[in-house]
Design a protein around this motif. Structure first.
Motif, PDB file in Angstrom:
ATOM      1  N   VAL D 112       0.735  -1.196  -0.039  1.00 54.60           N
ATOM      2  CA  VAL D 112       0.096   0.108  -0.067  1.00 54.60           C
ATOM      3  C   VAL D 112       0.976   1.220  -0.153  1.00 54.60           C
ATOM      4  CG1 VAL D 112      -1.725   1.161   1.339  1.00 54.60           C
ATOM      5  CG2 VAL D 112      -1.886  -1.217   1.274  1.00 54.60           C
ATOM      6  N   ASN D 113       0.529   2.170  -0.978  1.00 56.03           N
ATOM      7  CA  ASN D 113       1.361   3.471  -0.866  1.00 56.03           C
ATOM      8  C   ASN D 113       2.762   3.484  -1.347  1.00 56.03           C
ATOM      9  OD1 ASN D 113      -0.751   5.346  -0.318  1.00 56.03           O
ATOM     10  ND2 ASN D 113       0.416   6.234   1.278  1.00 56.03           N
ATOM     11  N   GLN D 114       2.980   2.422  -1.987  1.00 54.90           N
ATOM     12  CA  GLN D 114       4.472   2.253  -2.759  1.00 54.90           C
ATOM     13  C   GLN D 114       4.441   3.061  -3.932  1.00 54.90           C
ATOM     14  OE1 GLN D 114       6.931   1.625  -1.139  1.00 54.90           O
ATOM     15  NE2 GLN D 114       6.756  -0.180   0.209  1.00 54.90           N
ATOM     16  N   ASP D 213      -8.898   8.397  -5.773  1.00 55.29           N
ATOM     17  CA  ASP D 213      -8.058   8.671  -4.393  1.00 55.29           C
ATOM     18  C   ASP D 213      -8.369   7.702  -3.591  1.00 55.29           C
ATOM     19  OD1 ASP D 213      -7.371   9.900  -2.335  1.00 55.29           O
ATOM     20  OD2 ASP D 213      -8.109  12.147  -2.940  1.00 55.29           O
ATOM     21  N   GLN D 215      -6.795   7.346  -0.679  1.00 54.13           N
ATOM     22  CA  GLN D 215      -7.154   7.861   0.851  1.00 54.13           C
ATOM     23  C   GLN D 215      -8.341   8.308   1.078  1.00 54.13           C
ATOM     24  OE1 GLN D 215      -5.149   9.499   3.354  1.00 54.13           O
ATOM     25  NE2 GLN D 215      -3.257   8.332   3.157  1.00 54.13           N
ATOM     26  N   ALA D 216      -8.975   9.220  -0.034  1.00 59.62           N
ATOM     27  CA  ALA D 216     -10.346   9.624   0.303  1.00 59.62           C
ATOM     28  C   ALA D 216     -11.290   8.367   0.336  1.00 59.62           C
ATOM     29  CB  ALA D 216     -10.630  10.573  -0.860  1.00 59.62           C
ATOM     30  N   ALA D 217     -11.040   7.318  -0.523  1.00 61.82           N
ATOM     31  CA  ALA D 217     -11.831   6.338  -0.443  1.00 61.82           C
ATOM     32  C   ALA D 217     -11.951   5.372   0.876  1.00 61.82           C
ATOM     33  CB  ALA D 217     -11.411   5.254  -1.558  1.00 61.82           C
ATOM     34  N   LEU D 218     -10.605   5.276   1.327  1.00 61.98           N
ATOM     35  CA  LEU D 218     -10.499   4.783   2.637  1.00 61.98           C
ATOM     36  C   LEU D 218     -11.231   5.739   3.604  1.00 61.98           C
ATOM     37  CD1 LEU D 218      -6.655   4.026   3.159  1.00 61.98           C
ATOM     38  CD2 LEU D 218      -8.705   2.530   3.435  1.00 61.98           C
ATOM     39  N   ILE D 222     -14.527   2.912   2.383  1.00 58.48           N
ATOM     40  CA  ILE D 222     -14.472   1.882   1.305  1.00 58.48           C
ATOM     41  C   ILE D 222     -13.164   0.823   1.552  1.00 58.48           C
ATOM     42  CG2 ILE D 222     -14.022   1.463  -1.062  1.00 58.48           C
ATOM     43  CD1 ILE D 222     -15.408   4.062  -1.729  1.00 58.48           C
ATOM     44  N   SER D 223     -13.358  -0.243   1.681  1.00 59.47           N
ATOM     45  CA  SER D 223     -12.375  -1.169   1.951  1.00 59.47           C
ATOM     46  C   SER D 223     -11.726  -1.460   0.934  1.00 59.47           C
ATOM     47  CB  SER D 223     -12.638  -2.438   2.647  1.00 59.47           C
ATOM     48  OG  SER D 223     -11.981  -3.355   2.687  1.00 59.47           O
ATOM     49  N   THR D 226     -11.455  -5.057  -0.092  1.00 55.64           N
ATOM     50  CA  THR D 226     -12.531  -5.854  -0.843  1.00 55.64           C
ATOM     51  C   THR D 226     -12.599  -5.262  -2.269  1.00 55.64           C
ATOM     52  OG1 THR D 226     -13.903  -5.197   1.052  1.00 55.64           O
ATOM     53  CG2 THR D 226     -14.947  -5.872  -0.663  1.00 55.64           C
ATOM     54  N   ILE D 227     -12.254  -4.165  -2.570  1.00 60.75           N
ATOM     55  CA  ILE D 227     -12.359  -3.310  -3.968  1.00 60.75           C
ATOM     56  C   ILE D 227     -11.150  -4.192  -4.725  1.00 60.75           C
ATOM     57  CG2 ILE D 227     -11.618  -1.473  -5.368  1.00 60.75           C
ATOM     58  CD1 ILE D 227     -14.386  -1.205  -3.899  1.00 60.75           C
TER      59      ILE D 227
END
Lengths: 658, 267, 278, 333
Positions: D112-114, D213, D215-218, D222-223, D226-227
């Motif tokens: 994540v976030n790499q 986005d 971050q915004a989805a988090l 929103i998981s 799952t997505i």
């Protein structure tokens, strides 16, 4: 003593300046880091600067006997001001730059200063604010013009302008310079050289008058004692108004001809220290403490290998370092290990701290923790202690190389005569002895014995090896109701050696038992709280935390155990204590500007807490007024908890705690 | 202090004149027919709601964008189309809304890069590091040190800017813009995201740049306290149009400005 | 300074409680050094302080968006409605009624305003009708959003995006909104407008707010209680009124020296030392 | 109509058909890229893996037969009976979904976030791992895939088109493979279905939100996990479809994984984030290739098909870097 001073050719600082310019003309006299580069003034350049400013001051109307306040941090121009003012036979009066307006007003009014040479806008603002109360103050001269451009410049002058006017005078008529130098040579050693206002542990401060010949004389003795020469170098970072800075840097610098370096700014002192690498260094114990903390924090962040190397060689240093420094016999293998350690650890460490070139370092002003003292000495830094005061122009005793102890302050300096009074008070006569308090004959008389000794106000005694040991302020040394000797400072210092105790104030004189106030050290206890997952939002909350109280109780008990081992002190063990809800602060008058506890004031201010301590209550509510730097007030209230502590029998056995 | 600085803003020479500028991006009009001027030595604020075209306006002045219509006259000379890096050599420097510094480089080096346009010796000279190039380097270093001193950032001279707090980074960015010795300095929200203390410092520096170096300043800023206190004149944009222009007091009293931007009259 | 009595009673009613949390980024940089705070149900609590003081980090520690930035709460506890929520994922927190509106708005640029709002209802399971009703409610609070419902969010103005972000959070039917720098980069008029809506939401919908804000002035005007952070620590806290009247807050955050508004034109080149930083 | 013109039409139609095949692969790329910003290098291998699994299930092959033999000494290549086609397809889909789960669990979760390049490298690793796994499970021999998709030319269509030719010309009618037609229909259905899913369902919206986005989805709950599982499952499904089509056409073999390389120019042309773009891009490349082969090929000595697509892509990169249908880079003024 009188004979010694008489044989000196130069008995004032301006005369020394002329001598240095002639003798060491091309050697550096001052440095200042400006625009990222160390700018250097040689002694002859410095003479020119001083002369220009001095002539400019005279043009502004400064005459012999006039008083000039100097406010600011360690800038070359402010040091030059001392010499420039003295050249005219006038008297410089340095004032603490962090003094609140009230204190500043008192000093300037009392000294009847007609001019002030200040560093920057902050000081100018303070003085402008005080203008109504200081009718005699005619001119304010400033060094740094930042923010001052749009000020009314009728009484305000940039330093440059004053110097320029001096320079044009000198240019217009060559005779002016000669006359100026002649005037210097006419100056007498008995003239007042400087008036240093003490920060005063009680009430208003007093102006300590020091004559030129005595200042110069005292400095000559110590310069010889530590073999300081024109090749030495110091970093001036201590408050200008403090006797220590005036003595160690200005006076010794003038006498020995060494170079004074001024840091770029307060935030850069550490970096500047490293770049300059002074050979002579002075710092109060708290500075050394700060350095040690820094080192330890950095080591905690370092990798495992680095940490192991560090701790291994620190052990080596602890075992042998001091012996090697003092030239005592040490096994060859230990020397080898120490040399390796020096290469890997001590050397780099000293370099980082800016201590690589240090030949002589002193600490004074407060008792220093033995471990702390040993730490620096074991690295090979020749750290020593001295004892003195403003009235002596600093030195009374100092430790000679090779005879250094953590718990004493050394042997009497050359030409110093020390006597211990019946009540234990230390009395002295010295070359640098003051001429009296300015405009205060009564106080002067109070301070001197009939036969002319200065009463230091400190209680102490000589150890078997001739070193002086100071235990407390003489007036603070009291007795418990049962007659037991009670030396509060002695107890307080023992408490303060614990890193998480910042301040301690002990009470007990004329009472049935000893009780103390504690201030925790926010950094140290804060770190501990974080490690132990303890929540706190403020000093107050942390101070009141049960776990913190428990730790403090442990410390107090340890101190009691220590005291029990000393026959004279065993009776004065601590019975109860509390942790104060606020940090003691100089702005609230609780500490002096040199961070000393004002015990009497505190006792008055926190009377309800003291009552609670002695009445057996377990907690107490208190509201305290706090003062901001600009004089505004605020209120702080809290509920403070009180704890009892176990005490020990004199032979070290436990005694039932009440 | 030069004579110019002592004159009130309204009587000084015009440094930059923006004439009937219109700018659009693929049919979307960002700026419509805007004219105003900036006089020598003044502090000129450009305010307006988000998306009013303020930053576009700076970009036009700077040469980032080329307007479809209108002319820009700088120091009496109509400005031809040019590239942004030429703007710097022509006496215009700017800072950005989002800090654009070299994060891995020290404060000193970052500000040094601002001197780039003033360096005369070419790369080869610099690589050889001899004679004139060395002298020049020393000269530039001195100029940079003066800026460091001016902005009171001596203590972070050698610190990589990425490690500095936001407020100090902004200061370094200002330093880099100053290093080009601009005659016109464009500041795009120099105080965005700053706290009161940092804003006070920044205000002080902006005023000092203006008074000490005589640099003309155009700034975009949302903090009305800052705008009203610092600027000599204010131009107000809304939806790409100019709706107000005048002294802070005039603008504050302008009903259009109150409606579009200020809301309640600012105290 | 925290009065222990009020702290205890508020602790009982607190919706959210942080106890001495420490946050480390990338295993190295310590950002929060033991922050404790408590947000009462129905309150508007402001987190104030300079850049880098730790406001955003505190909010992200609560909503647990930290993980995505390689940050971690290494110490302390976060209790929401009596439950430890430190290990919950952001979407589990949203389900429990705590949602964050991030700094810099973060709308889904390629989605329309309405689609943005609907994503806010992602975690809801109460049917299309309820969601539709709430959508209407959001539009009634933010009429501007209704006007622009079919515009791509990326093309709307900063103020509209901020409204969209708050509206989107509302669609999750939260008890608590963590609002990060709502005023950032907005015109003064819009700032007031947005805070006014925050106040209405608080009063009418009973939404509790914890907001991080640089604009101390407006934050203390609308908040009931405030915490001031510096260097990752709480240095001051108190109800909004007492903070507004605190001399240090006045000087350092509101710019009121002594009694009057001090002009940015007359700033001194030195400043009073902060007592709490000693 | 002249035969030349009919040849031209035939070439275009054939191009369109093969373009559909490219599009099917490109579609998988687009899905994953849109939702996670990852350029999934393993998409081609996923198609291969899906096809291998499908063939294995259809023919009743025992997975890991070689491995089992090596370890336990049990020689069992076949269960003895295969699965019905529909069941096999469903079974394969289950395997692909399981794969999506594993990828999320084992790879993505930790990244994540790499930087995108790191994620890209991870998918390269994934590609080689899947190729190895496919080999290990089902063996490396070329297999025929037949699940009853019609194939071969249509006589009816040849008859119809023969009529179009001008009298007297020796035109024998257009050859269009029924398999290609089926693929086109399947692709069309797939695109419509995916568009509807992404545009009008809650999950689809969430998917687009994540694409915009993370971050915004988090923050709206929103998981991401799952997505991602959903996205990779869909990509797996698309890979399966592509695998079936390609497999039916040219047999299931390891060179199938190389069709991923063909998808790249398609993506550059159509835009990395557009589903219609993937289709149109595929068609353009397909037609362009065939036409180029027909008209330019003889001039340069043939084999144009191998590189023509890349040249087109290159030209596009210069003039329209976001592709034909890619998202406009939203820049506010």
């Amino acid at each position: 003593m009188a004979g010694d001073t008489a044989r000196l050719a130069e008995d004032t600082f301006p005369k020394l300046l002329l001598r240095n310019a002639a003798l060491f003309g091309d050697r550096p006299a001052m440095r200042e880091k400006d625009l990222g580069i160390w700018q250097t003034w040689t002694w002859s350049q410095m003479l020119e600067e001083v002369r220009a400013f001095s002539l400019g001051l005279r043009a502004l109307g400064l005459q012999a006997g006039g008083k000039v306040a100097i406010v600011g941090s360690n800038r070359p121009r402010l040091y030059w001001t001392f010499a420039a003012v003295q050249s005219l036979g006038a008297v410089p009066i340095p004032v603490y730059s962090d003094a609140v307006a009230e204190e500043m007003a008192f000093v300037l009014k009392h000294a009847e200063a007609t001019m002030a040479v200040v560093e920057d806008q902050e000081q100018v603002d303070k003085l402008i604010g005080l203008a109504k109360r200081l009718p005699k103050l005619k001119h304010i001269i400033y060094d740094d013009d930042r923010g001052l451009k749009n000020y009314d410049h009728t009484t305000l002058h940039p330093f440059d302008d004053v110097q320029d006017s001096g320079r044009s005078l000198a240019k217009a008529d060559a005779g002016v310079v000669a006359a100026w130098e002649k005037h210097i040579h006419e100056g007498k050693g008995s003239d007042t050289s400087v008036i240093l206002y003490t920060s005063g542990t009680t009430g208003q401060s007093k102006g300590v008058m020091l004559t030129a010949e005595r200042c110069v004389g005292a400095a000559r003795d110590t310069v010889a004692f530590d073999r300081l020469t024109e090749t030495d170098e110091t970093l001036a970072y201590l408050p200008l108004a403090w006797v220590g800075d005036h003595y160690l840097n200005y006076a010794q610098g003038m006498v020995a001809g060494f170079c004074i370096a001024c840091p770029e700014g307060p935030e850069t002192v550490a970096v500047d220290l490293k770049e300059i690498g002074p050979t002579f260094y002075f710092a109060p114990p708290r500075v050394f403490e700060g350095l040690l903390t820094q080192v330890m924090i950095r080591m905690e962040d370092a990798g495992a290998l680095k940490r192991r190397i560090f701790s291994y060689f620190m052990d080596v240093a602890k075992q042998h370092g001091e012996a090697i420094l003092d030239g005592k016999p040490v096994p060859f293998s230990a020397r080898l290990k120490y040399a390796l350690g020096n290469m890997l650890v001590y050397g780099p460490l000293k370099n980082v701290l800016g201590f690589s070139r240090i030949r002589v370092a002193y600490t004074a002003g407060e008792a220093i923790g033995p471990d702390l003292f040993s730490f620096f000495r074991s690295l090979g830094i020749n750290l020593k202690q001295l004892y003195g005061q403003t009235e002596a122009f600093l030195y009374v005793t100092a430790q000679p190389d090779g005879a250094v102890r953590a718990d004493t302050v050394g042997l009497p300096m050359a030409n110093v005569d020390i006597r211990i009074a019946d009540n234990g008070e230390v009395l002295f006569k010295s070359p640098g002895m003051f001429a009296g308090y300015y405009k205060d004959k009564a106080k002067t008389k109070e301070t001197l014995t009939k036969d002319g000794y200065v009463m230091t106000g400190d209680a102490g005694f000589f150890e078997a090896d001739g070193q002086l040991k100071i235990i407390d302020r003489a007036k603070d040394v009291g007795k418990l109701k049962d007659g037991t000797l009670f030396a509060p400072k002695y107890i307080e210092n023992k408490l303060k050696f614990f890193p998480d105790v910042k301040e301690a104030v002990a009470f007990g004189d004329q009472r049935d038992k000893v009780c103390v106030f504690l201030n925790i050290d926010l950094t140290s206890v804060g770190n501990w709280a974080e490690r132990n997952n303890i929540a706190y939002a403020s000093y107050q909350e942390l101070a009141n935390h049960p776990d913190v109280l428990a730790t403090m109780e442990k410390h107090v008990r340890q101190v009691n155990a220590d005291l029990a081992r000393e026959p004279q002190m065993a009776g004065a063990q601590i019975a109860r204590f509390l942790v104060l809800h606020k940090e003691l602060d100089a702005d609230d008058g609780e500490l002096t500007r040199t961070q000393k506890v004002r015990r009497g004031f505190i006792a008055e201010r926190y009377q309800p807490l003291i009552d609670a301590l002695y009445s057996g209550k377990n907690e107490c509510d208190i509201t305290t007024e706090v003062t901001y730097e600009d004089g505004r007030k605020g209120k702080l209230s809290a509920r403070v908890k009180i704890r009892d502590v176990e005490r020990f029998a004199a032979n070290g056995m436990k005694e039932a705690a009440e | 202090m030069s004579l110019v600085e002592t004159l009130p803003a309204s009587q000084r020479d015009i440094l930059l004149k923006v004439d009937n500028i219109s700018l659009s991006f693929g049919g979307v009009k960002a700026i419509t027919n805007i004219s105003f001027d900036i006089r020598v030595g003044e502090i000129r604020a450009i305010i307006g709601p988000n998306g009013a075209g303020k930053t576009s306006m700076l970009n036009v002045i700077n040469g980032f964008y080329h307007p479809q219509e209108g002319t820009i006259t700088f120091e009496g000379v109509p400005r031809p189309r040019m590239r942004p890096h030429h703007a710097a050599t022509h006496g215009v420097a700017r800072t950005f809304q989002n800090i654009a510094l070299f994060r891995g480089m020290s404060t000193l080096d970052n500000i040094m890069t601002g001197r780039g346009t003033l360096m005369k010796r070419n790369l080869l000279w610099q690589a050889l590091w001899t004679g004139p190039a060395e002298r020049e380097e020393i000269e530039h270093r001195e100029a940079v040190e003066k800026i460091i001193d001016f902005l009171e950032i001596q203590h972070i001279r050698k610190t990589p800017v990425g490690r500095l707090p936001y407020g100090l980074q902004k200061r370094v960015e200002l330093g880099r813009a100053l290093a080009a010795e601009p005659r016109l300095l464009l500041l795009d929200e120099p105080m965005a995201g700053m706290n009161r203390e940092e804003k006070e410092d920044m205000s002080r520096f902006i005023l000092d740049v203006n008074s000490q170096f005589g640099t003309t300043i155009a700034l975009i800023e949302h903090d009305m306290g800052v705008v009203m206190d610092l600027s000599d004149r204010v131009v107000v944009l809304d939806y790409g149009k100019k709706i107000g222009d005048g002294t802070p007091d005039e603008v504050r009293a302008n009903q259009d400005v109150i409606d579009a931007y200020l809301g309640v009259p600012h105290e | 300074m925290a009065d222990t009595h009020t702290a205890e009673t508020s602790a009982e009613r607190a919706l959210l409680e942080l106890n001495n949390i420490e946050v480390i980024y990338n295993h190295v940089i310590l950002v929060l050094k033991g922050v404790s705070l408590s947000v009462p149900k129905g309150g508007i609590v402001a987190l104030l302080g300079a850049n880098g003081a730790g406001k955003t980090t505190t909010l992200k520690a609560i909503s647990n968006l930290l993980r995505a930035e390689r940050g971690d709460v290494t110490k302390g506890s976060i209790v929401l409605k009596g439950e430890h929520v430190h290990d919950l994922s952001p979407n589990e927190l949203v389900r429990r009624g705590c949602i964050q509106v991030m700094e810099g708005r973060h709308c889904f640029g390629h989605l329309s305003i309405e689609e943005n709002l609907l994503t806010g209802a992602y975690t809801r399971r109460d049917g299309g009708a309820a969601i539709k009703a709430d959508l209407e409610k959001v539009y009634s609070y933010f009429p501007r959003l209704r006007e622009r419902r079919s515009s791509q969010a990326g093309y709307t103005s900063g103020g509209e995006q901020q409204m969209c972000a708050i509206g989107r959070a509302l669609m999750a039917k939260p008890d608590m909104i963590l609002l990060d720098e709502p005023s950032m980069g907005l015109a003064p008029q819009l700032v007031e407008e947005i805070f006014e809506i925050v106040r209405q939401l608080n009063a009418n919908e009973g939404v509790t707010f914890l907001l991080a804000e640089q604009n101390t002035n407006v934050a203390l005007k609308y908040a009931t209680y405030g915490y001031i952070l510096e260097n990752g620590r709480v240095v001051l806290d108190g109800d909004a009124k007492s903070l507004r009247e605190n001399d240090d807050v006045k000087e350092f955050y509101l710019g009121i020296g002594g009694d009057s508004h001090s002009s940015f034109r007359n700033v001194k080149s030195y400043r009073r030392r902060k007592r709490w930083l000693n | 109509m002249s035969p030349d013109f009919l040849y031209f039409i035939e070439t275009v139609l054939n191009g369109l058909m093969s373009g559909v095949m490219y599009s099917l692969v490109a579609l998988g790329f687009v899905l994953i890229f849109k939702a996670s910003g990852i350029f999934n290098f393993a998409q081609g291998v996923m198609a291969l893996f899906a096809a291998l699994t499908l063939v294995g299930l259809l023919t009743g092959q025992v997975p890991f037969a070689h491995l089992i033999h090596a370890i336990f000494g049990v020689e069992a290549q076949h269960w003895g009976a295969g699965m019905p086609a529909l069941l096999a397809v469903i079974g394969t889909m289950v395997v692909m979904i399981a794969l999506a789960f594993l990828i999320e669990r084992i790879v993505l979760k930790h990244l994540v976030n790499q930087e995108p390049i790191i994620l890209f490298m991870a998918t390269i690793g994934l590609a080689y791992f899947l190729e190895g796994l496919g080999d290990l499970m089902w063996g490396s021999d070329v297999k025929a895939l037949d699940i009853g998709v019609p194939s071969g030319g249509s006589f009816w269509w040849e008859d119809v088109t023969r009529e179009w030719a001008a009298e007297g010309s020796d035109y024998f009618g257009m050859y269009i493979d029924k398999l290609d037609v089926t693929a086109a229909i399947v692709a069309a259905v797939l695109v419509v279905a995916l568009s509807v899913f992404s545009q009008y369902t809650r999950m689809g919206r969430a998917l687009r939100a994540v694409a915009d986005d993370h971050q915004a989805a988090l923050s709206v709950g929103i998981s991401l996990r799952t997505i991602w599982v959903i996205v990779w499952s869909i990509a797996g499904f698309v890979a399966l479809v592509a695998g079936i089509m390609w497999g039916s056409k040219s047999g299931v073999q390891f060179s199938l994984s190389l069709i991923a390389l063909k998808a790249l120019p398609v993506l550059i042309l159509g835009g990395f984030t557009s589903i219609p773009g993937a289709i149109v891009g595929g068609l353009i490349i397909g037609v362009g290739e065939k036409l180029a082969e027909l008209y330019i090929g003889p001039l340069v000595g043939g084999a144009i098909e191998n590189w023509f697509a890349y040249v087109v892509a290159l030209v596009f990169l210069l003039y329209r870097p976001q592709g034909l249908f890619g998202d406009k880079i939203i820049e506010r003024i």
